[in-house]
Design a protein around this motif. Sequence first.
Motif, short mmCIF file in Angstrom:
data_model
loop_
_atom_site.label_atom_id
_atom_site.label_comp_id
_atom_site.label_asym_id
_atom_site.label_seq_id
_atom_site.Cartn_x
_atom_site.Cartn_y
_atom_site.Cartn_z
N LEU A 12 0.88 -1.17 0.00
CA LEU A 12 0.00 0.00 0.00
C LEU A 12 0.92 1.21 0.00
N TRP A 13 0.63 2.17 -0.89
CA TRP A 13 1.49 3.35 -1.00
C TRP A 13 0.70 4.58 -0.60
N PRO A 14 1.06 5.25 0.48
CA PRO A 14 0.30 6.46 0.88
C PRO A 14 0.48 7.57 -0.16
N ASP A 15 -0.48 8.48 -0.21
CA ASP A 15 -0.29 9.62 -1.11
C ASP A 15 0.77 10.56 -0.50
N ASP A 16 1.15 11.59 -1.27
CA ASP A 16 2.24 12.48 -0.84
C ASP A 16 1.94 13.11 0.52
N ARG A 17 0.66 13.46 0.73
CA ARG A 17 0.29 14.16 1.98
C ARG A 17 0.54 13.27 3.20
N VAL A 18 0.09 12.00 3.10
CA VAL A 18 0.27 11.08 4.23
C VAL A 18 1.76 10.75 4.41
N LEU A 22 3.84 11.49 7.89
CA LEU A 22 4.62 10.47 8.61
C LEU A 22 6.09 10.91 8.73
N SER A 23 6.61 11.45 7.64
CA SER A 23 7.99 11.91 7.65
C SER A 23 8.17 13.07 8.64
N ASP A 24 7.20 14.01 8.63
CA ASP A 24 7.26 15.15 9.56
C ASP A 24 7.20 14.67 11.02
N ALA A 25 6.42 13.60 11.25
CA ALA A 25 6.29 13.08 12.63
C ALA A 25 7.66 12.59 13.12
N VAL A 26 8.43 11.98 12.21
CA VAL A 26 9.78 11.50 12.58
C VAL A 26 10.68 12.70 12.92
N GLU A 27 10.59 13.74 12.07
CA GLU A 27 11.41 14.93 12.30
C GLU A 27 11.05 15.59 13.62
N THR A 42 11.14 9.99 2.42
CA THR A 42 9.69 10.28 2.43
C THR A 42 8.97 9.54 1.30
N GLU A 43 9.54 9.59 0.11
CA GLU A 43 8.85 8.99 -1.05
C GLU A 43 8.86 7.47 -1.01
N ASN A 44 9.63 6.88 -0.09
CA ASN A 44 9.70 5.42 0.03
C ASN A 44 8.77 4.87 1.12
N ILE A 45 8.09 5.75 1.85
CA ILE A 45 7.27 5.29 2.98
C ILE A 45 6.07 4.49 2.44
N HIS A 46 5.89 3.27 2.95
CA HIS A 46 4.84 2.37 2.44
C HIS A 46 4.51 1.31 3.48
N LEU A 47 3.48 0.54 3.19
CA LEU A 47 3.13 -0.60 4.04
C LEU A 47 3.11 -1.85 3.16
N THR A 48 3.96 -2.81 3.48
CA THR A 48 4.04 -4.02 2.66
C THR A 48 2.86 -4.94 2.94
N GLU A 148 -0.65 13.86 16.71
CA GLU A 148 -2.06 13.56 16.38
C GLU A 148 -2.11 12.36 15.45
N PRO A 149 -3.26 11.65 15.44
CA PRO A 149 -3.37 10.47 14.57
C PRO A 149 -3.26 10.88 13.10
N ILE A 150 -2.79 9.98 12.28
CA ILE A 150 -2.65 10.23 10.84
C ILE A 150 -3.58 9.25 10.12
N ALA A 151 -4.56 9.81 9.40
CA ALA A 151 -5.54 8.95 8.73
C ALA A 151 -5.17 8.76 7.27
N TRP A 152 -5.41 7.57 6.78
CA TRP A 152 -5.01 7.21 5.42
C TRP A 152 -6.14 6.41 4.79
N ARG A 153 -6.70 6.95 3.71
CA ARG A 153 -7.78 6.26 3.00
C ARG A 153 -7.15 5.38 1.92
N VAL A 154 -7.26 4.08 2.07
CA VAL A 154 -6.59 3.15 1.16
C VAL A 154 -7.56 2.76 0.05
#
Length: 181
Positions: A12-18, A22-27, A42-48, A148-154
């Motif tokens: 599953l590949w999140p869109d740029d916003r998600v 996630l990347s900002d949360a790490v920072e 950032t562009e590699n963030i995904h869920l296998t 805050e929670p991060i929502a992702w519509r798959v």
Amino acid sequence: MEQRFVRFFFALWPDDRVQKQLSDAVERSRLEPLCGGRKTKTENIHLTLVFVGEVNPGKLEALCQIADRVKGSGARAFDLVVERMGYWKHNKIVYAAIAKIPQELTDLASALQDALSTAGFSLEQRAYKPHITLMRNASCRTLPELAEPIAWRVREWMLVKSEQTSSGSNYVPVGRWSLDS
Ligand code: 2AM
């Protein structure tokens, strides 16, 4: 001539916003100075969904046919919510954890696994633990809370080719399948 093997996985590949959230949360959590290690680009963030592994590139068509069949069996769209970060000591990974794993996610991963096994692909027997890798080679004692929670519509899933380069993994989508709403 020797055949080069290619590494594939379904994800599953999140869109740029998600991905950016996630990347900002790490920072913002200052994970790199806290834990050391290496942040996922950032562009590699995904869920296998399923790691296929190294296969002959000629298997790409078979992999796409498997995904077509799974799509045809009516895989459904779903929403994911990331509520916290987790850390696995055994592989030194910091990951974004899904608050409540939807049945649709488990069903999609199982349908792909079953279809791959039936088609003769040999998969790892490890239990499926959905996660989004945020840092590798990290050593964390405690993890900060997410602001805050991060929502992702798959709404789709992908077949991805993984290339190893001197600057890390390069992921190339080679197929894309939509989920029924
Ligand atoms: P990870 O982030 O927890 O390492 C591409 O490598 C994707 O496939 C990553 O999401 C990775 O999960 C996952 N994966 C699962 N099993 C793997 C394996 N044996 N080797 C490499 N990646 C694997």
